[in-house]
Every structure is written in C-alpha cells, then in structure tokens.
Design an enzyme around this catalytic site. Structure first.
Site, PDB file in Angstrom:
ATOM      1  N   GLY A  53      36.281  45.117  48.357  1.00  7.25           N
ATOM      2  CA  GLY A  53      35.490  43.920  48.591  1.00  7.25           C
ATOM      3  C   GLY A  53      36.362  42.703  48.799  1.00  7.25           C
ATOM      4  O   GLY A  53      37.518  42.678  48.389  1.00  7.25           O
ATOM      5  N   GLY A  55      37.137  38.682  47.904  1.00  6.16           N
ATOM      6  CA  GLY A  55      37.102  37.991  46.616  1.00  6.16           C
ATOM      7  C   GLY A  55      38.297  38.306  45.736  1.00  6.16           C
ATOM      8  O   GLY A  55      38.412  37.772  44.635  1.00  6.16           O
ATOM      9  N   HIS A  56      39.176  39.203  46.223  1.00  2.00           N
ATOM     10  CA  HIS A  56      40.377  39.565  45.452  1.00  2.00           C
ATOM     11  C   HIS A  56      41.643  39.077  46.144  1.00  2.00           C
ATOM     12  O   HIS A  56      42.734  39.548  45.848  1.00  2.00           O
ATOM     13  CB  HIS A  56      40.459  41.082  45.270  1.00  2.00           C
ATOM     14  N   LYS A 104      40.802  51.724  44.914  1.00  2.00           N
ATOM     15  CA  LYS A 104      40.541  51.329  43.526  1.00  2.00           C
ATOM     16  C   LYS A 104      39.324  52.107  43.007  1.00  2.00           C
ATOM     17  O   LYS A 104      38.357  52.334  43.750  1.00  2.00           O
ATOM     18  CB  LYS A 104      40.289  49.818  43.442  1.00  2.00           C
ATOM     19  N   ASP A 109      33.665  51.985  46.435  1.00  2.00           N
ATOM     20  CA  ASP A 109      34.904  52.150  47.187  1.00  2.00           C
ATOM     21  C   ASP A 109      35.245  53.625  47.345  1.00  2.00           C
ATOM     22  O   ASP A 109      35.576  54.090  48.441  1.00  2.00           O
ATOM     23  CB  ASP A 109      36.064  51.447  46.460  1.00  2.00           C
ATOM     24  N   HIS A 219      35.549  41.838  38.967  1.00  2.00           N
ATOM     25  CA  HIS A 219      34.292  41.574  39.667  1.00  2.00           C
ATOM     26  C   HIS A 219      33.346  40.763  38.799  1.00  2.00           C
ATOM     27  O   HIS A 219      32.142  40.783  38.987  1.00  2.00           O
ATOM     28  CB  HIS A 219      33.588  42.874  40.046  1.00  2.00           C
TER      29      HIS A 219
END
Lengths: 331, 331
Positions: A53, A55-56, A104, A109, A219
C-alpha cells in the site's frame, strides 16, 4: 490533521508522479503507470519486485535502483497493489533469469502477489520465487492466523537480496538468501501519536497526552499494549529487551542496528534513540557492526520509531556494504 | 506533544552523540565534543564551517563530509553555538588555506560567528571569510533590521561551496562563489502545524483546524500571513509565484528546485508538492535542471514544507553534481 494534497483520492498517485519526476535519472513508470521500475534494467539479472500500500514512503519506490529493487508496485493508501499491477511488473522486468517477489506478511499483499505469480507462471514464461517478510515481533508467532507482520526489516531483505541479484546470484539462491535474512531479522515499534489516514483526516487511534502504543504496526493498527510514556532510555530498553529475548541470544554476535522513523518523528530523535539502543545492545554483548538511521518505512505521519536488528554473518555484511543507487539509499 | 528524549536539557547533546555513533566512518567529535568534524580532513583545502541551533536536523551535522562541510557547531535547541565552540572548530580544522564560515542570517548566529572570527584573526594565524545566507523571501528586504533569514537554501550554499573547496578553490574565490549562490537562491515556506519546543512541549503558535501559516521560518516564528488551508496546487502556486516575483524573471533559466520538509511532513507529501511545483514553474518557462526532495532543514516536528529555487549556471550545475559523501547527502 491537515495534509499537503489536492484530494485524498489522488494523494498516492500525485505523490508517485512527483517521485518519478524527481528521480527520472533512476526510475520511470512501467506501462500505463501501473508500477515504478528501474530506468535501466540489468540484462540476465534476476528481477526483484516488491510493493504494498501507499503511505509507507519512501518504501518501496525509494528503493528501486541498481543494487536493490527492479520494480515497486504501489496500491492506494494502506491497500495492496492489484495482481494486474504486479503481473505487469513481472512481465516487463523479467530478463529471463526469473523474478523474486519480496512481500510483507499481510493477507491482502500475500494474496495479490500470489495471484500475480500464479498467472505469470501459468503463462509458462516466468520463474518466480517469493520471500514473505515477517519481522514484527510485536505479534506472537502462532500456528493459525496470518502471523507476524512485515515492517521495517523489509528493506534489509531488499538491500541484501538486491546486492546478491546484482552480483549475479541465481533465483534459487536468492530465495534461500532472502529467507535467511528474514529469519535473522527482528523489529519492534512504538508510537507516540497515531496515523492520520487522508480519507478521514482522523487518527486511527487516539493516545492520551501521557500514553504511548507499544508494538505498533505500520497501518495504524493498535499495538500490543498501551503504556505510560517514559523517558527514551526506558522505551529503548523495553524494545531492545523484547528483541533480544526473541533472538534467544546475540552475545558476541555482529548485527545491523536500524532505527527507523514512522513518518512524523524528527531525525534528531531517531539519532537519540539510535545512541541509546546501541549502548543498550553493547552492554548486552551485542556487536553493532553496521548502522542505519532514518525515515524509511513509515505509516503516513505517525510519530513513532521502530528498532530493527539483523544478525549478520560475513556474507550478509558484504552484501549490505555493496553499492546501492536508489532515491532513498545510496552508497 | 510527546518526544523521544530523556530530558529537554539533554535532547540536543544526546542526539548529537547518537549521530556521531551512527556515522563514525564520516564524522567525529572535535576536542571536548565542542563541534562535529570530518574524520579525515583534506590537507591544503579551505575549511568550511557552518552551524546554528539544534532543532534543524539533519542540518548542519548531516552535511559534514567530503565535498561539503569540514565542521558543524551546534547550540542548544534554536540557540546559537557559542564563539568558543566556533573558535575551536576554526583552530582544529584550518590546514593553512583559511576558513569559510557559512552563517544563517540571525542576530545570534551572526554575532557569535563574527566574534569567533575576530578572535581567530586576532591570533594572527587564521584567514577567515564569511557567507551570510538570507534566502527567506517571506521577510521583506529592508535597510534596517536583520533582514531576510537563512533557511533551507543554506544547504545549497554549503553543497556548492563545499564542492569548490574540495576541488581546491582558494578562500577569496569561495567567498565570491558563496555570495553568488546566496544571491541566486530564494526560499519560502508554509506550515500546517507549529513547532513543539522540547522545553515546553507546547507549540510555538497554534493553528486552527483549517488554517496554515504562510512564510514560516525555521524557529517557530509566525509567518507573514495566516490563511485558510487550500489544496496543495494552490499552496504551491502561492509560494512559487512569490519566488518568481522576487527573482524578477526566470523565463528560460535553468534552476535547482528543492522541496524541503520541515520535520513532521511525510515524504509522500513532499514528492506531491515537488510534482506540482515543477509543473507550475515549467508552465512559467523555468527549466528544472536539478532536483532535491527531502527532509533536510527542519524546525523540530513542524508540519510544513519550503520550496527553494536556485538559479544555476554551468559552473553551479557542475559543482552541484560533484560527488558528496555526508550522512544526509550522498552521490
């Protein structure tokens, strides 16, 4: 919480476009902007692909480049990339030596990378191996359920496997190596403030003015306990003790010590934490052979840190030291 | 706001110790830990020294290394280093070719660097030149008062002067070059959230949920106006328009575009801002010849960004591209 964005719906894509524009010497979009790839692939080399995703950031796009990843697939914020994106990356970066997927350990995922791998293999033209990264010791190991999450240690796996691939290691060897790095890596994090997801601009969990969340993921998931905030030495001792316990013993062992910022924590605090963690581990007989300090694997604007320890041997140390030329790691 | 620290009084020093421990291959403390210096100086090279208050990390210590600074002097949070610290750095890094001081334009910094320079010159053994960086266009130029502040553009001056010094440029030439880079550099910033000073753990100014501070400095000073938060495109257009107006005209001119995070803003938003700024400037005929995106010149945990534009010529471009090996800039 306010953000620099035009809309929550376009934040991830707008950011990716800015990233590619800023690092056009290293990366480019794949066809239809489905993923980000190295501008120049190395023919005959095993392709290494990661993703997850948004946001990392800078993970994973910031680690695309010579000596690390060949492609990174990014979904929406905290949302897996689609099998379609991953399949495109596999097809367009495979130079015949096969593909290593570094994933991950989250249900979404794992499922989407697996689906893409099956589709690619079914076509008969791709050989694929997958590394599942599960370095977060805040989650207990268990026979059922998803098990431990993949967090900051992911980039250690990417760096070491990336160096070996660049040096010409074949796919089967990279699979063994990647699994070995995962087995040698432990991470634990703590947050002082939750994550603000752009769609809601609210924090995923609210901490009181004297609370911290111990064992936080990336998250905005709650951690394993909510404790009173203490001084940095106590926080570092708490995390490092968990890590040492999980390893069993690291006495006399050389390690990589990696202090990671979760997005909203200033570098000055990361260095402070690093100094304390290094001292704590050395007092417990651990040899800090290599170091990394920075904001690399984040949870949007979360104020927090994670500490990762990877047990090194001669080969892993050598691969860690090999040159890397990405937007976010470069030596 | 909570912080990872043992005490507000020791935060800056604890952080510095962690920094030096993490980057022992590049830096070391000077005598009595008064400043941070390159582990290996280049004999015969002009020494370049910068410094300022803590709270702006990675500036300046993160830019000590081959091709940039020889030493950095750090004070307490938002407090100038003392003349004593600066004098020690001058004495211990001067290899006979003289010393260039790069100083951000704040009364305290200018006064203490000047005092140290006078003491060093009075001893008869040191030649010193000083560059005053004043790139912040949020402050109006004026005949009286301190004038414009030195902010993110400082590291552009440090990189370019550092490359020239590394290549052997003499002191007088570095003085002219540094002044020319200052004259070619403009910065403006905006904050969505104020800075939390460790001594108080309160924000220096409070913004409402829909407010932003335009023209913010790096010490939690209020900006030139408090506006309603808008979308990122409008914020970028506002800042870039101010920068273009201040230059007069940049049509057809090559520039370095540098988007800087103020400490608490995620990299994803910095890349988003970069993409928008690049597009805006290109629409106005500016040529984006070089780029830099990252969290380099901060104000503790302030959520905000600044945009810096440096007009490049062939020489400045070449010096920007020259190799640099510091903790925070490396290519």
């Amino acid at each position: 919480m306010k953000k620099f964005m035009n809309s929550a719906a376009t934040l991830a894509q707008d950011s990716l476009e800015g990233f590619v524009a800023a690092h056009g010497d290293i990366v480019m979009f794949g066809a239809e902007q489905k993923y980000v790839r190295r501008r120049e692939l190395s023919p005959g080399k095993v392709a290494i692909i990661s993703g997850g995703g948004a946001g990392h950031e800078p993970m994973h796009t910031g680690f695309v480049g010579r000596g690390m990843l060949d492609a990174a697939c990014t979904g929406h914020v905290f949302t897996s990339p689609t099998p379609d994106q991953i399949l495109a990356a596999i097809r367009e970066t495979d130079s015949g030596a096969g593909t290593l997927l570094i994933v991950k350990n989250y249900d979404g995922d794992v499922m989407n990378f697996e689906m893409a791998a099956e589709m690619a293999i079914a076509g008969g033209r791709h050989r694929i191996e997958t590394i599942i990264v599960n370095d977060d010791i805040a989650v207990e190991r268990s026979a059922r359920g998803t098990g431990r999450r993949g967090v900051a240690g992911t980039i250690v796996v990417e760096k070491i496997a990336g160096a070996a691939a660049q040096a010409g290691a074949p796919l089967e060897e990279l699979k063994l190596l990647g699994d070995a790095v995962v087995a040698a890596t432990r991470t634990m994090g703590v947050a002082l403030k939750g994550t603000t997801v752009p769609q809601t601009t609210r924090e995923t969990f609210l901490l009181g003015p004297d609370e911290m969340e111990v064992g936080i993921g990336i998250h905005g998931e709650p951690g394993r306990s909510r404790d009173k905030v203490t001084d940095a030495s106590s926080i570092v001792a708490l995390i490092c003790r968990h890590i040492l316990d999980d390893f069993g013993s690291l006495k006399g062992q050389p390690v990589l010590l990696f202090v990671n910022g979760l997005g909203g924590t200033p570098l000055s605090e990361l260095y402070l934490v690093f100094g304390l963690a290094r001292a704590f581990l050395e007092e417990h007989g651990v040899v800090i052979a290599r170091s990394l300090v920075g904001t690399y694997v984040t949870s949007l604007d979360m104020a927090g840190i994670s500490i990762t320890v990877t047990q090194l041997d001669e080969r892993l140390t050598h691969l860690w030291d090999e040159p890397v030329q990405t937007a976010s790691l470069r030596w």
